[in-house]
Design an enzyme around this catalytic site. Structure first.
Site, PDB file in Angstrom:
ATOM      1  N   ASN A  25       0.801  -1.225   0.000  1.00  0.00           N
ATOM      2  CA  ASN A  25       0.000   0.000   0.000  1.00  0.00           C
ATOM      3  C   ASN A  25       0.831   1.271   0.000  1.00  0.00           C
ATOM      4  O   ASN A  25       0.303   2.355  -0.174  1.00  0.00           O
ATOM      5  CB  ASN A  25      -0.953   0.008   1.194  1.00  0.00           C
ATOM      6  CG  ASN A  25      -2.053  -1.009   1.039  1.00  0.00           C
ATOM      7  OD1 ASN A  25      -2.441  -1.360  -0.080  1.00  0.00           O
ATOM      8  ND2 ASN A  25      -2.564  -1.512   2.142  1.00  0.00           N
ATOM      9  N   LYS A  27       3.722   4.067  -1.254  1.00  0.00           N
ATOM     10  CA  LYS A  27       4.165   4.664  -2.509  1.00  0.00           C
ATOM     11  C   LYS A  27       5.543   4.106  -2.879  1.00  0.00           C
ATOM     12  O   LYS A  27       6.330   3.776  -2.031  1.00  0.00           O
ATOM     13  CB  LYS A  27       4.267   6.181  -2.338  1.00  0.00           C
ATOM     14  CG  LYS A  27       4.699   6.902  -3.587  1.00  0.00           C
ATOM     15  CD  LYS A  27       4.866   8.382  -3.303  1.00  0.00           C
ATOM     16  CE  LYS A  27       5.543   9.145  -4.405  1.00  0.00           C
ATOM     17  NZ  LYS A  27       6.110   8.413  -5.506  1.00  0.00           N
ATOM     18  N   LYS A  29       6.182   1.714  -5.739  1.00  0.00           N
ATOM     19  CA  LYS A  29       6.260   0.470  -6.516  1.00  0.00           C
ATOM     20  C   LYS A  29       6.725   0.743  -7.947  1.00  0.00           C
ATOM     21  O   LYS A  29       7.688   0.139  -8.419  1.00  0.00           O
ATOM     22  CB  LYS A  29       4.901  -0.232  -6.503  1.00  0.00           C
ATOM     23  CG  LYS A  29       4.476  -0.646  -5.088  1.00  0.00           C
ATOM     24  CD  LYS A  29       3.042  -1.092  -5.010  1.00  0.00           C
ATOM     25  CE  LYS A  29       2.048   0.013  -5.136  1.00  0.00           C
ATOM     26  NZ  LYS A  29       1.986   0.945  -4.014  1.00  0.00           N
ATOM     27  N   THR A  30       6.058   1.655  -8.617  1.00  0.00           N
ATOM     28  CA  THR A  30       6.458   2.024  -9.980  1.00  0.00           C
ATOM     29  C   THR A  30       7.788   2.758  -9.956  1.00  0.00           C
ATOM     30  O   THR A  30       8.648   2.535 -10.816  1.00  0.00           O
ATOM     31  CB  THR A  30       5.365   2.885 -10.648  1.00  0.00           C
ATOM     32  OG1 THR A  30       4.172   2.102 -10.743  1.00  0.00           O
ATOM     33  CG2 THR A  30       5.782   3.352 -12.027  1.00  0.00           C
ATOM     34  N   THR A  31       7.978   3.610  -8.970  1.00  0.00           N
ATOM     35  CA  THR A  31       9.222   4.361  -8.857  1.00  0.00           C
ATOM     36  C   THR A  31      10.416   3.411  -8.733  1.00  0.00           C
ATOM     37  O   THR A  31      11.453   3.610  -9.378  1.00  0.00           O
ATOM     38  CB  THR A  31       9.156   5.312  -7.644  1.00  0.00           C
ATOM     39  OG1 THR A  31       8.013   6.159  -7.791  1.00  0.00           O
ATOM     40  CG2 THR A  31      10.408   6.158  -7.528  1.00  0.00           C
ATOM     41  N   ARG A  39      18.743   1.827 -14.197  1.00  0.00           N
ATOM     42  CA  ARG A  39      19.993   1.105 -13.976  1.00  0.00           C
ATOM     43  C   ARG A  39      20.254   0.126 -15.127  1.00  0.00           C
ATOM     44  O   ARG A  39      21.361   0.042 -15.657  1.00  0.00           O
ATOM     45  CB  ARG A  39      19.911   0.345 -12.656  1.00  0.00           C
ATOM     46  CG  ARG A  39      21.136  -0.489 -12.351  1.00  0.00           C
ATOM     47  CD  ARG A  39      20.985  -1.215 -11.025  1.00  0.00           C
ATOM     48  NE  ARG A  39      21.066  -0.261  -9.935  1.00  0.00           N
ATOM     49  CZ  ARG A  39      20.400  -0.371  -8.801  1.00  0.00           C
ATOM     50  NH1 ARG A  39      19.599  -1.387  -8.580  1.00  0.00           N
ATOM     51  NH2 ARG A  39      20.541   0.531  -7.855  1.00  0.00           N
ATOM     52  N   PHE A  80      -8.412   2.998 -15.394  1.00  0.00           N
ATOM     53  CA  PHE A  80      -9.388   2.208 -14.643  1.00  0.00           C
ATOM     54  C   PHE A  80      -8.958   2.124 -13.189  1.00  0.00           C
ATOM     55  O   PHE A  80      -7.792   2.056 -12.868  1.00  0.00           O
ATOM     56  CB  PHE A  80      -9.623   0.829 -15.258  1.00  0.00           C
ATOM     57  CG  PHE A  80      -8.434  -0.083 -15.289  1.00  0.00           C
ATOM     58  CD1 PHE A  80      -8.065  -0.808 -14.171  1.00  0.00           C
ATOM     59  CD2 PHE A  80      -7.707  -0.239 -16.449  1.00  0.00           C
ATOM     60  CE1 PHE A  80      -6.989  -1.671 -14.199  1.00  0.00           C
ATOM     61  CE2 PHE A  80      -6.627  -1.099 -16.492  1.00  0.00           C
ATOM     62  CZ  PHE A  80      -6.265  -1.809 -15.359  1.00  0.00           C
ATOM     63  N   TRP A  82     -10.665   1.455  -8.840  1.00  0.00           N
ATOM     64  CA  TRP A  82     -11.694   0.859  -7.995  1.00  0.00           C
ATOM     65  C   TRP A  82     -13.006   1.626  -8.117  1.00  0.00           C
ATOM     66  O   TRP A  82     -14.035   1.140  -7.720  1.00  0.00           O
ATOM     67  CB  TRP A  82     -11.210   0.830  -6.541  1.00  0.00           C
ATOM     68  CG  TRP A  82     -10.826   2.189  -6.030  1.00  0.00           C
ATOM     69  CD1 TRP A  82     -11.623   3.073  -5.387  1.00  0.00           C
ATOM     70  CD2 TRP A  82      -9.551   2.815  -6.171  1.00  0.00           C
ATOM     71  NE1 TRP A  82     -10.920   4.227  -5.109  1.00  0.00           N
ATOM     72  CE2 TRP A  82      -9.644   4.095  -5.577  1.00  0.00           C
ATOM     73  CE3 TRP A  82      -8.341   2.429  -6.737  1.00  0.00           C
ATOM     74  CZ2 TRP A  82      -8.575   4.979  -5.538  1.00  0.00           C
ATOM     75  CZ3 TRP A  82      -7.289   3.319  -6.687  1.00  0.00           C
ATOM     76  CH2 TRP A  82      -7.404   4.572  -6.091  1.00  0.00           C
ATOM     77  N   GLU A 117       1.357  -1.833 -12.748  1.00  0.00           N
ATOM     78  CA  GLU A 117       0.010  -1.921 -12.178  1.00  0.00           C
ATOM     79  C   GLU A 117      -0.747  -3.182 -12.595  1.00  0.00           C
ATOM     80  O   GLU A 117      -1.967  -3.253 -12.473  1.00  0.00           O
ATOM     81  CB  GLU A 117      -0.829  -0.668 -12.508  1.00  0.00           C
ATOM     82  CG  GLU A 117      -0.187   0.641 -12.095  1.00  0.00           C
ATOM     83  CD  GLU A 117      -0.095   0.875 -10.591  1.00  0.00           C
ATOM     84  OE1 GLU A 117      -0.553   0.024  -9.806  1.00  0.00           O
ATOM     85  OE2 GLU A 117       0.444   1.916 -10.200  1.00  0.00           O
TER      86      GLU A 117
END
Length: 185
Positions: A25, A27, A29-31, A39, A80, A82, A117
């Site tokens: 949950n 912040k 994950k994508t970063t 790299r 898209f 929730w 995602e």
């Protein structure tokens, strides 16, 4: 207690492709995936990120990736969430995006693929976990794949070689600060 010595999966100098999951949950994950992509591109890997939620709107990682010759981002989402207004349309978008992921796996032209995602798409029921697991098992042995998003499925975690959970401790959204350009997008 005597531990049994594990056989190394990758003799020195030989690449073994990993399946990596960034979930949780918090912040980042994508970063984190983009940091790995940066790299990887820096050592000459060919990198492709396919995005399940972000569409063709204007955001930072698109501009940064465009400046690198071996890092490509393909936004395929329509935002898209929730709070969807049309679950069937979201399912079609997710399936179309997964088809692009499978094409990238099967072509084998990239050293690192990022499916941004995808965990959310699975958790929302837009993609069948069994279909995704079977697709991931078809990846070339030296290809790395990163899967991002909240709520990673237990079977995906089991298949993965590396799983990191981002845990939210404090977030500015809870104080009324919305996503900011250059930080979240």
């Amino acid at each position: 207690m005597v531990r049994e010595k594990k056989t190394k999966k990758n003799p020195k100098g030989k690449r073994v492709g990993l399946i990596i999951v960034n979930t949780g949950n918090g912040k980042g994950k994508t970063t984190a995936a983009i940091g790995t992509a940066f790299r990887a591109a820096g050592v000459g890997f060919k990198v492709k990120m396919i995005q399940f939620i972000k569409g063709s709107w204007d955001y930072g990682e698109l501009h940064a990736a465009a400046k690198l010759e071996n890092f490509e981002i393909i936004p395929m989402g329509e935002g898209f969430t929730w709070e969807t207004k049309n679950k069937e349309q979201d399912r079609k978008v997710a399936e179309r995006t997964w088809a692009a992921c499978m094409e990238a796996i099967e072509k084998g032209e990239h050293d690192l693929l990022i499916f941004d995602e995808i965990n959310n798409a699975i958790a929302y029921g837009y993609l069948d976990i069994e279909v995704v697991l079977e697709g991931l098992k078809k990846k070339p042995k030296d290809m790395h794949i990163i899967l991002t998003g909240r709520d990673a499925h237990a079977d995906l975690i089991e298949l993965a070689d590396l799983v990191t959970e981002m845990r939210e401790i404090k977030h500015p959204f809870n104080e009324g600060v919305y996503a900011q350009r250059g930080i979240e997008y």
